[in-house]
Motif scaffolding. Sequence first.
Motif, PDB file in Angstrom:
ATOM      1  N   ALA A 152      -0.144   5.005  -5.233  1.00 25.92           N
ATOM      2  CA  ALA A 152      -0.410   6.393  -4.852  1.00 25.92           C
ATOM      3  C   ALA A 152      -0.410   7.256  -6.102  1.00 25.92           C
ATOM      4  CB  ALA A 152       0.649   6.889  -3.873  1.00 25.92           C
ATOM      5  N   SER A 153      -1.112   8.368  -6.020  1.00 19.80           N
ATOM      6  CA  SER A 153      -1.067   9.365  -7.088  1.00 19.80           C
ATOM      7  C   SER A 153      -0.609  10.688  -6.481  1.00 19.80           C
ATOM      8  CB  SER A 153      -2.441   9.538  -7.742  1.00 19.80           C
ATOM      9  OG  SER A 153      -3.347  10.111  -6.824  1.00 19.80           O
ATOM     10  N   LEU A 154      -0.304  11.657  -7.334  1.00 22.19           N
ATOM     11  CA  LEU A 154       0.159  12.949  -6.851  1.00 22.19           C
ATOM     12  C   LEU A 154      -0.917  13.666  -6.041  1.00 22.19           C
ATOM     13  CD1 LEU A 154       2.054  14.164 -10.054  1.00 22.19           C
ATOM     14  CD2 LEU A 154       2.972  12.974  -8.048  1.00 22.19           C
ATOM     15  N   ASP A 155      -2.195  13.312  -6.267  1.00 20.60           N
ATOM     16  CA  ASP A 155      -3.285  13.936  -5.511  1.00 20.60           C
ATOM     17  C   ASP A 155      -3.184  13.651  -4.020  1.00 20.60           C
ATOM     18  OD1 ASP A 155      -4.374  14.882  -7.872  1.00 20.60           O
ATOM     19  OD2 ASP A 155      -5.671  13.138  -8.145  1.00 20.60           O
ATOM     20  N   LEU A 156      -2.475  12.596  -3.664  1.00 11.56           N
ATOM     21  CA  LEU A 156      -2.364  12.215  -2.261  1.00 11.56           C
ATOM     22  C   LEU A 156      -1.659  13.292  -1.430  1.00 11.56           C
ATOM     23  CD1 LEU A 156      -3.247   9.736  -0.630  1.00 11.56           C
ATOM     24  CD2 LEU A 156      -0.965   8.782  -0.958  1.00 11.56           C
ATOM     25  N   ALA A 157      -0.939  14.188  -2.103  1.00 12.74           N
ATOM     26  CA  ALA A 157      -0.248  15.263  -1.390  1.00 12.74           C
ATOM     27  C   ALA A 157      -1.227  16.160  -0.641  1.00 12.74           C
ATOM     28  CB  ALA A 157       0.594  16.083  -2.369  1.00 12.74           C
ATOM     29  N   GLY A 158      -2.443  16.283  -1.156  1.00 13.50           N
ATOM     30  CA  GLY A 158      -3.431  17.117  -0.483  1.00 13.50           C
ATOM     31  C   GLY A 158      -4.280  16.392   0.529  1.00 13.50           C
ATOM     32  N   ALA A 159      -4.079  15.105   0.666  1.00 11.04           N
ATOM     33  CA  ALA A 159      -4.929  14.312   1.555  1.00 11.04           C
ATOM     34  C   ALA A 159      -4.757  14.698   3.019  1.00 11.04           C
ATOM     35  CB  ALA A 159      -4.634  12.829   1.359  1.00 11.04           C
TER      36      ALA A 159
ATOM     37  N   VAL B 141       0.865  -1.183   0.000  1.00 14.52           N
ATOM     38  CA  VAL B 141       0.000   0.000   0.000  1.00 14.52           C
ATOM     39  C   VAL B 141       0.897   1.226   0.000  1.00 14.52           C
ATOM     40  CG1 VAL B 141      -1.783   1.279   1.240  1.00 14.52           C
ATOM     41  CG2 VAL B 141      -1.825  -1.227   1.218  1.00 14.52           C
ATOM     42  N   ASP B 142       0.833   2.013  -1.063  1.00 14.12           N
ATOM     43  CA  ASP B 142       1.685   3.185  -1.208  1.00 14.12           C
ATOM     44  C   ASP B 142       0.961   4.407  -0.641  1.00 14.12           C
ATOM     45  OD1 ASP B 142       3.521   5.067  -1.880  1.00 14.12           O
ATOM     46  OD2 ASP B 142       3.597   4.593  -4.027  1.00 14.12           O
ATOM     47  N   LEU B 143       1.381   4.865   0.540  1.00 10.38           N
ATOM     48  CA  LEU B 143       0.777   6.041   1.167  1.00 10.38           C
ATOM     49  C   LEU B 143       1.653   7.277   1.036  1.00 10.38           C
ATOM     50  CD1 LEU B 143      -1.041   5.360   4.565  1.00 10.38           C
ATOM     51  CD2 LEU B 143      -1.988   5.719   2.294  1.00 10.38           C
ATOM     52  N   ASP B 144       2.738   7.180   0.302  1.00 12.75           N
ATOM     53  CA  ASP B 144       3.637   8.312   0.117  1.00 12.75           C
ATOM     54  C   ASP B 144       3.205   9.090  -1.131  1.00 12.75           C
ATOM     55  OD1 ASP B 144       5.695  10.114  -0.174  1.00 12.75           O
ATOM     56  OD2 ASP B 144       7.283   8.656   0.171  1.00 12.75           O
ATOM     57  N   PRO B 145       2.871  10.388  -0.997  1.00 13.12           N
ATOM     58  CA  PRO B 145       2.447  11.165  -2.170  1.00 13.12           C
ATOM     59  C   PRO B 145       3.468  11.170  -3.312  1.00 13.12           C
ATOM     60  CG  PRO B 145       1.958  12.362  -0.163  1.00 13.12           C
ATOM     61  CD  PRO B 145       2.774  11.173   0.248  1.00 13.12           C
ATOM     62  N   GLN B 146       4.730  10.900  -3.015  1.00 11.32           N
ATOM     63  CA  GLN B 146       5.731  10.836  -4.081  1.00 11.32           C
ATOM     64  C   GLN B 146       5.525   9.612  -4.974  1.00 11.32           C
ATOM     65  OE1 GLN B 146       9.861  12.249  -2.613  1.00 11.32           O
ATOM     66  NE2 GLN B 146       8.854  11.455  -0.786  1.00 11.32           N
ATOM     67  N   GLY B 147       4.841   8.600  -4.462  1.00 10.21           N
ATOM     68  CA  GLY B 147       4.501   7.433  -5.262  1.00 10.21           C
ATOM     69  C   GLY B 147       5.678   6.592  -5.692  1.00 10.21           C
ATOM     70  N   ASN B 148       6.756   6.595  -4.927  1.00  5.32           N
ATOM     71  CA  ASN B 148       7.961   5.873  -5.356  1.00  5.32           C
ATOM     72  C   ASN B 148       7.790   4.361  -5.313  1.00  5.32           C
ATOM     73  OD1 ASN B 148       9.335   8.243  -5.847  1.00  5.32           O
ATOM     74  ND2 ASN B 148      10.271   8.335  -3.816  1.00  5.32           N
ATOM     75  N   ALA B 149       6.999   3.853  -4.388  1.00  3.47           N
ATOM     76  CA  ALA B 149       6.760   2.411  -4.357  1.00  3.47           C
ATOM     77  C   ALA B 149       5.983   1.969  -5.592  1.00  3.47           C
ATOM     78  CB  ALA B 149       6.004   2.024  -3.087  1.00  3.47           C
ATOM     79  N   SER B 150       5.114   2.840  -6.090  1.00  2.00           N
ATOM     80  CA  SER B 150       4.340   2.532  -7.299  1.00  2.00           C
ATOM     81  C   SER B 150       5.232   2.543  -8.533  1.00  2.00           C
ATOM     82  CB  SER B 150       3.195   3.539  -7.459  1.00  2.00           C
ATOM     83  OG  SER B 150       2.381   3.582  -6.301  1.00  2.00           O
ATOM     84  N   THR B 151       6.012   3.605  -8.699  1.00  2.00           N
ATOM     85  CA  THR B 151       6.895   3.683  -9.870  1.00  2.00           C
ATOM     86  C   THR B 151       7.983   2.625  -9.801  1.00  2.00           C
ATOM     87  OG1 THR B 151       8.237   5.377  -8.761  1.00  2.00           O
ATOM     88  CG2 THR B 151       6.462   6.142 -10.207  1.00  2.00           C
ATOM     89  N   GLY B 152       8.399   2.247  -8.590  1.00  2.00           N
ATOM     90  CA  GLY B 152       9.408   1.209  -8.433  1.00  2.00           C
ATOM     91  C   GLY B 152       8.935  -0.156  -8.890  1.00  2.00           C
ATOM     92  N   LEU B 153       7.623  -0.293  -9.079  1.00  2.00           N
ATOM     93  CA  LEU B 153       7.065  -1.544  -9.595  1.00  2.00           C
ATOM     94  C   LEU B 153       6.464  -1.351 -10.981  1.00  2.00           C
ATOM     95  CD1 LEU B 153       5.456  -2.977  -6.333  1.00  2.00           C
ATOM     96  CD2 LEU B 153       7.453  -3.864  -7.553  1.00  2.00           C
ATOM     97  N   GLY B 154       6.883  -0.282 -11.661  1.00  2.00           N
ATOM     98  CA  GLY B 154       6.493  -0.092 -13.056  1.00  2.00           C
ATOM     99  C   GLY B 154       5.138   0.545 -13.280  1.00  2.00           C
ATOM    100  N   ILE B 155       4.548   1.174 -12.254  1.00  4.68           N
ATOM    101  CA  ILE B 155       3.232   1.808 -12.390  1.00  4.68           C
ATOM    102  C   ILE B 155       3.408   3.311 -12.576  1.00  4.68           C
ATOM    103  CG2 ILE B 155       1.067   2.309 -11.197  1.00  4.68           C
ATOM    104  CD1 ILE B 155       1.344  -0.400  -9.807  1.00  4.68           C
TER     105      ILE B 155
END
Length: 328
Positions: A157-164, A107-121
């Motif tokens: 995660a998406s960049l929108d998470l920064a405002g969450a 579960v990627d809760l970081d607004p930077q989304g590095n765990a997502s991009t690290g898996l090709g998303i």
Amino acid sequence: MDPDDTSATSRPASGPPDGAAPAADTGPSDVPAQAPVAPVAEPRSVEIPPELAAMGDVIEAGSPISQDRPFPRIIAVANQKGGVGKTTTTVNLGACLAELGYRTLLVDLDPQGNASTGLGINPRALEVSMYDVLLADTPLEDCIEGSSVRNLFVAPASLDLAGAEIELVPAFSRELKLRNALATVHDDYDFVFIDCPPSLGLLTVNALAAASEVLVPIQCEYYALEGLGQLLRNVDLVQKNLNTALEVSAIVLVMYDARTKLSDQVAAEVRAHFGDKVCRQIIPRTVRLSEAPSFGQPIITFDPSSRGAIAYRQLAKEVSGGTPKRIG
């Protein structure tokens, strides 16, 4: 004379011409004397900060991470410092556990989304992300994506998470949004890893409220222990008010450089203070671990025989108890 040899004509004479009287002494030189060089300070030894030592009781409760624990295991990977290997550990430890046969959700809760991009998303191409799960009550199942590793799934995660952080403030039961979302799917997985942002805000509180364990990566550098006391205080507050089952189950030493004495000092101090909570396996600092995310792959697919891949495989065995899961 050799025409390429200009030494005889270009260099000034080092003394007066033959037969000339030496120059008279005109007194002290106008060139100031060179200031004395300050002695080089001895490097300071690495010590556990007093405020962290006072929080020792928070982290000592419970059993070592590899001891029998019920499935599903929901683990928040947290450290308020940035750049300490949270995402690297989340992605690669999760991939290694999936390789052992455990169904694993990141579960990627970081607004930077590095765990997502690290898996090709690609976070910019997502229709549903963790932002929608937390703010719009979208079912978590609709957010989960597959990966190139069998048994490994990710809720990106998406960049929108920064405002969450701000948007969650007026929400009802704002600290329990993630726990409620995970309750609908967590029985489908053996391990759930939550990659927390480098802060102690509402997103991290949501992760701690949803998790049963906290895994803390600590880099083997001088400032590694700075601020860890505040994280432990937050864990203590969540234990008392939101999640009595939460415990700090493991500390993982990462970015270890065998060429430096500092890495050994940090490792020794952390082990002396936290004992069995510190995983035996240490993660080395390697270029291949840094390169893998740019290819959208965990280290076990990017370079399966590298030191980083071997280290995370050993860590996965330690976390899971040492044996692969029986499939079927």
